[in-house]
Motif scaffolding. Structure first.
Motif, PDB file in Angstrom:
ATOM      1  N   ASP A  76      -6.825  81.442  22.003  1.00 53.50           N
ATOM      2  CA  ASP A  76      -7.908  80.470  21.895  1.00 53.50           C
ATOM      3  C   ASP A  76      -8.930  80.837  20.831  1.00 53.50           C
ATOM      4  N   GLU A  77      -8.608  81.795  19.969  1.00 55.40           N
ATOM      5  CA  GLU A  77      -9.507  82.193  18.884  1.00 55.40           C
ATOM      6  C   GLU A  77      -9.007  81.629  17.556  1.00 55.40           C
TER       7      GLU A  77
ATOM      8  N   LEU B 192       3.018  72.981  21.090  1.00 56.34           N
ATOM      9  CA  LEU B 192       1.635  73.428  21.286  1.00 56.34           C
ATOM     10  C   LEU B 192       0.836  72.396  22.082  1.00 56.34           C
ATOM     11  N   LEU B 193       1.058  71.115  21.788  1.00 57.87           N
ATOM     12  CA  LEU B 193       0.343  70.068  22.513  1.00 57.87           C
ATOM     13  C   LEU B 193       0.765  70.032  23.986  1.00 57.87           C
ATOM     14  N   ILE B 194       2.067  70.157  24.240  1.00 58.08           N
ATOM     15  CA  ILE B 194       2.580  70.126  25.614  1.00 58.08           C
ATOM     16  C   ILE B 194       2.030  71.291  26.422  1.00 58.08           C
ATOM     17  N   THR B 195       1.909  72.457  25.800  1.00 57.11           N
ATOM     18  CA  THR B 195       1.457  73.655  26.514  1.00 57.11           C
ATOM     19  C   THR B 195      -0.049  73.865  26.413  1.00 57.11           C
ATOM     20  N   GLY B 196      -0.766  72.873  25.903  1.00 56.30           N
ATOM     21  CA  GLY B 196      -2.222  72.964  25.833  1.00 56.30           C
ATOM     22  C   GLY B 196      -2.708  74.074  24.921  1.00 56.30           C
ATOM     23  N   PHE B 197      -1.921  74.412  23.898  1.00 52.88           N
ATOM     24  CA  PHE B 197      -2.266  75.464  22.937  1.00 52.88           C
ATOM     25  C   PHE B 197      -2.456  76.823  23.614  1.00 52.88           C
ATOM     26  N   LYS B 198      -1.849  76.996  24.775  1.00 52.84           N
ATOM     27  CA  LYS B 198      -2.018  78.255  25.508  1.00 52.84           C
ATOM     28  C   LYS B 198      -0.892  79.260  25.247  1.00 52.84           C
ATOM     29  N   ILE B 199       0.239  78.780  24.680  1.00 49.05           N
ATOM     30  CA  ILE B 199       1.372  79.667  24.405  1.00 49.05           C
ATOM     31  C   ILE B 199       1.620  79.670  22.899  1.00 49.05           C
TER      32      ILE B 199
END
Length: 468
Positions: free
Chosen positions: A12-13, A67-74
């Motif tokens: 998230d950075e 990235l969109l599907i995983t909410g930019f978390k992976i």
């Protein structure tokens, strides 16, 4: 980035735009050899079906979708998967033997790959609502590991045939030399290079070495006599080769063509959709890897636990969506890339923002290659070089299957497991295809995968019968 004096970026950075572009370029270069090479190899079975620019562009769009599907978390990159090569080879070979058009073949592969993508999505939903143990019951390690192994070994004969290049009962020893040098270069570099960006591109370096040697030795030998004049003839042939345009591989062209060959669609489905069984554990391994690396960096920064290991369901859903998006854009089906995971670990850069920019970069490069009509530069890779790389990559896929079974602590002395592994191994490697009718065959890998799953369920049912 420098919180608590620790260098690196967490998911998230965001680094500055300038730095992000440089980091994205590095991630792009890490994924490029494998993504392009997978398409090149699948174009080498007697019929060209993939556009190189489309394959690159598709990987970029699929990555952004992931990235969109995983909410930019992976923070992962999606690229062409080598696991699908053997199955695609079966479909292409059948298409060539039965005089089908390339658009029909690619359309059939597309339809089957979409089904495979939905299987991955289904596996993710199953884990989300019922737990990971449900997947393990249907796809235990001795099944997924054996499927991965036979995928890697299924093209062993093709690879060795390409390396030996026998003509008039004579082995082409220059082809053997180039292939072995390519293979040894990659193998040695993977052992010697341990740190830095260069350690992430041994395949690319091997390609450069192999191509250089090809044009010095192998290409001049292709004429009636050994001569460097043959080099000009070879390069002219590359220049004159027909181009596969990006628009020629789009679904509105390939799907209607495939619908005219329903037998080919059936063969493609049976050959390709079981590949999802092998990519699910591979995808899970990458999630666990990235979780370990990210949280080690977060601990150094005295930050939070990102809990990526708990997001296997999101990852599989994202992978499935990536498959569907990629093939609808004319590219090969794929998976998230271990190469990019390693690059992130070396650079301590796990910013999802960087991977988003990497996806944009891939889209731009794909479009540029199409506009400039440079896609067929991939033909610069000579056959001995491609076969030398395949010798390494296909073997590595097989070894990963063995490693998976070791990791899962498969009990190879269990009679149930022996029976299932025996069936998958012998059927999967013993026959490329099983003729059912004059116009329809069952691919050996598909029969091995489906039969292995059903046999495992059957034997488990018998073992659970309580004795009186």
């Amino acid at each position: 980035m420098n919180k608590h004096g620790v260098v690196g970026y967490l998911p998230d950075e965001k680094p500055s735009l300038g730095k992000a572009i440089v980091f994205a370029l590095q991630q792009f270069l890490v994924m490029l050899p494998a993504t392009v090479l997978a398409a090149i190899i699948m174009n080498g079975f007697g019929m060209e079906i993939y556009s190189i620019p489309a394959a690159i562009l598709a990987s970029g769009v699929a990555t952004i979708s992931f990235l969109l599907i995983t909410g930019f978390k992976i923070p992962l990159y999606y690229g062409s998967s080598f696991s699908y090569i053997g199955a695609v080879a079966i479909v292409v070979t059948y298409g060539v033997n039965n005089l089908h058009q390339s658009s029909s073949v690619l359309g059939s592969v597309l339809i089957a790959s979409v089904i495979s993508g939905f299987m991955s999505i289904g596996a993710g939903l199953l884990i989300r609502y019922f737990g990971k143990d449900k997947i393990d019951k249907v796809l235990p390690g001795h099944i997924t590991g054996m499927i991965a192994m036979i995928i890697g070994l299924s093209l062993a004969g093709n690879v060795m045939g390409g390396i030996l290049n026998v003509n008039n009962n004579q082995v082409d020893w220059l082809s053997v030399l180039v292939a072995l040098v390519t293979f040894l270069t990659i193998s040695i570099l993977t052992v010697v290079l341990k740190k830095g960006f260069i350690s992430q591109i041994p395949i690319l370096i091997g390609l450069v070495v192999g191509v250089t040697l090809s044009y010095l030795l192998w290409v001049p030998s292709l004429g009636a006599t050994w001569s460097f004049e043959n080099l000009g003839t070879y390069l002219q042939g590359i220049n004159d080769a027909p181009t596969i345009g990006m628009l020629d591989v789009m679904p509105w062209v390939t799907i209607p063509a495939a619908l005219n060959t329903p037998n080919l669609i059936g063969i493609a489905i049976i050959a390709i959709f079981p590949i999802a069984f092998a990519t699910i554990p591979e995808s899970a391994a990458h999630v666990n890897q990235i979780d370990l690396y990210v949280n080690n960096l977060s601990k150094d920064k005295e930050g939070k636990d990102y809990m990526i290991r708990e997001m296997l369901d999101d990852n599989l859903i994202g992978d499935g969506v990536g498959d569907i998006v990629a093939v609808l854009l004319g590219g090969p089906a794929g998976t998230n890339y271990g190469e990019n995971v390693s690059a992130s670990a070396v650079t301590k850069n796990f910013s999802s923002y960087v991977f988003f920019i990497t996806g944009i970069l891939a889209i731009l490069v794909g479009l540029l290659l199409e506009i400039l009509k440079l896609g067929d530069l991939s033909l610069i890779l000579t056959n001995p070089v491609v076969q030398g790389v395949s010798l390494y990559l296909f073997g590595a896929i097989a070894v990963q299957g063995i490693a998976l079974m070791i990791e899962k602590k498969v009990d190879i002395f269990d009679p149930k497991i022996i029976a299932v592994m025996a069936f998958i191994g012998i059927v999967g490697l013993g026959v490329a295809s099983i003729p059912v009718t004059e116009n329809f065959v069952l691919p050996g890998i598909g029969v091995a995968a489906i039969g292995g799953i059903l046999l495992n369920l059957l034997l488990n049912a018998f073992s659970n019968i309580k004795k009186d």
